[in-house]
Design a protein around this motif. Sequence first.
Motif, PDB file in Angstrom:
ATOM      1  N   GLU A  63       0.824  -1.215   0.000  1.00  0.00           N
ATOM      2  CA  GLU A  63       0.000   0.000   0.000  1.00  0.00           C
ATOM      3  C   GLU A  63       0.856   1.263   0.000  1.00  0.00           C
ATOM      4  O   GLU A  63       0.607   2.193  -0.775  1.00  0.00           O
ATOM      5  CB  GLU A  63      -0.936   0.012   1.216  1.00  0.00           C
ATOM      6  CG  GLU A  63      -2.049  -0.994   1.141  1.00  0.00           C
ATOM      7  CD  GLU A  63      -3.072  -0.674   0.059  1.00  0.00           C
ATOM      8  OE1 GLU A  63      -3.318   0.514  -0.212  1.00  0.00           O
ATOM      9  OE2 GLU A  63      -3.622  -1.621  -0.518  1.00  0.00           O
ATOM     10  N   ALA A 103      -6.794   9.810   4.955  1.00  0.00           N
ATOM     11  CA  ALA A 103      -7.954   9.784   4.064  1.00  0.00           C
ATOM     12  C   ALA A 103      -9.114  10.616   4.590  1.00  0.00           C
ATOM     13  O   ALA A 103      -9.834  11.223   3.810  1.00  0.00           O
ATOM     14  CB  ALA A 103      -8.407   8.341   3.838  1.00  0.00           C
ATOM     15  N   HIS A 104      -9.317  10.674   5.921  1.00  0.00           N
ATOM     16  CA  HIS A 104     -10.471  11.403   6.438  1.00  0.00           C
ATOM     17  C   HIS A 104     -10.340  12.912   6.256  1.00  0.00           C
ATOM     18  O   HIS A 104     -11.299  13.638   6.457  1.00  0.00           O
ATOM     19  CB  HIS A 104     -10.723  11.049   7.915  1.00  0.00           C
ATOM     20  CG  HIS A 104      -9.701  11.583   8.861  1.00  0.00           C
ATOM     21  ND1 HIS A 104      -8.555  10.894   9.168  1.00  0.00           N
ATOM     22  CD2 HIS A 104      -9.647  12.752   9.544  1.00  0.00           C
ATOM     23  CE1 HIS A 104      -7.842  11.615  10.023  1.00  0.00           C
ATOM     24  NE2 HIS A 104      -8.476  12.743  10.266  1.00  0.00           N
ATOM     25  N   ILE A 108     -13.820  11.773  -0.372  1.00  0.00           N
ATOM     26  CA  ILE A 108     -13.953  10.312  -0.369  1.00  0.00           C
ATOM     27  C   ILE A 108     -13.401   9.669  -1.636  1.00  0.00           C
ATOM     28  O   ILE A 108     -12.848   8.578  -1.599  1.00  0.00           O
ATOM     29  CB  ILE A 108     -15.420   9.886  -0.117  1.00  0.00           C
ATOM     30  CG1 ILE A 108     -15.499   8.389   0.215  1.00  0.00           C
ATOM     31  CG2 ILE A 108     -16.297  10.201  -1.292  1.00  0.00           C
ATOM     32  CD1 ILE A 108     -15.067   8.053   1.595  1.00  0.00           C
ATOM     33  N   ARG A 113      -6.449   5.714   1.196  1.00  0.00           N
ATOM     34  CA  ARG A 113      -6.799   4.744   2.231  1.00  0.00           C
ATOM     35  C   ARG A 113      -5.601   3.911   2.674  1.00  0.00           C
ATOM     36  O   ARG A 113      -5.636   3.276   3.709  1.00  0.00           O
ATOM     37  CB  ARG A 113      -7.914   3.810   1.742  1.00  0.00           C
ATOM     38  CG  ARG A 113      -9.188   4.519   1.314  1.00  0.00           C
ATOM     39  CD  ARG A 113      -9.905   5.091   2.516  1.00  0.00           C
ATOM     40  NE  ARG A 113     -11.147   5.732   2.140  1.00  0.00           N
ATOM     41  CZ  ARG A 113     -11.345   7.040   2.162  1.00  0.00           C
ATOM     42  NH1 ARG A 113     -10.396   7.857   2.511  1.00  0.00           N
ATOM     43  NH2 ARG A 113     -12.510   7.553   1.831  1.00  0.00           N
ATOM     44  N   LYS A 116      -4.238   4.969   6.088  1.00  0.00           N
ATOM     45  CA  LYS A 116      -5.161   4.540   7.146  1.00  0.00           C
ATOM     46  C   LYS A 116      -4.986   3.043   7.404  1.00  0.00           C
ATOM     47  O   LYS A 116      -4.947   2.605   8.556  1.00  0.00           O
ATOM     48  CB  LYS A 116      -6.598   4.867   6.737  1.00  0.00           C
ATOM     49  CG  LYS A 116      -7.658   4.297   7.642  1.00  0.00           C
ATOM     50  CD  LYS A 116      -7.759   5.065   8.946  1.00  0.00           C
ATOM     51  CE  LYS A 116      -8.988   4.664   9.725  1.00  0.00           C
ATOM     52  NZ  LYS A 116      -8.706   3.868  10.893  1.00  0.00           N
ATOM     53  N   LEU A 117      -4.880   2.263   6.348  1.00  0.00           N
ATOM     54  CA  LEU A 117      -4.650   0.824   6.485  1.00  0.00           C
ATOM     55  C   LEU A 117      -3.349   0.565   7.245  1.00  0.00           C
ATOM     56  O   LEU A 117      -3.308  -0.269   8.148  1.00  0.00           O
ATOM     57  CB  LEU A 117      -4.601   0.160   5.110  1.00  0.00           C
ATOM     58  CG  LEU A 117      -4.353  -1.332   5.130  1.00  0.00           C
ATOM     59  CD1 LEU A 117      -5.651  -2.072   5.401  1.00  0.00           C
ATOM     60  CD2 LEU A 117      -3.766  -1.783   3.820  1.00  0.00           C
TER      61      LEU A 117
END
Length: 145
Positions: A63, A103-104, A108, A113, A116-117
């Motif tokens: 990622e 990401a937040h 969207i 992401r 975050k992962l």
Amino acid sequence: MDQQLVTSPPPPDATELHVWILNNSTELKHLRAALREALTRQELTMDEHGSEIADCMVLVATELATNAIKHGRPPTEIRLMRTEERFILDVADRDLSKIPELAHTRPIDAGGRGLKLAMDMSLQVGWYAGPTTKHIWAAFARRGS
């Protein structure tokens, strides 16, 4: 409570075990296989949930490297390091103009992401900038709890 992205280099006592250089996303498959092989040579045990720490590390490395390839400037460098208690993945790209965003904090459909992962699957995530590179790192337990 939201996890925070730490602004600091990884632990200074981390010893470098391996470095991979990627120029494009077609090399991610090689990274996954080579990282898994490097981890099998280390003292790696199962975590408390029965899943291998290596699986989490390979996913997070993929990622973070994908983000660096997609949003940074090549080459992307992935370093596997370790301390007495932790493994550290450090992913660097050469785009100093952008800082990592969770990401937040973005629309969207803007992606993001992967960071975050990484935060969800690791003990700690941080970032720092060097003279020519921006680094994002994630720490993982060397032994299951």
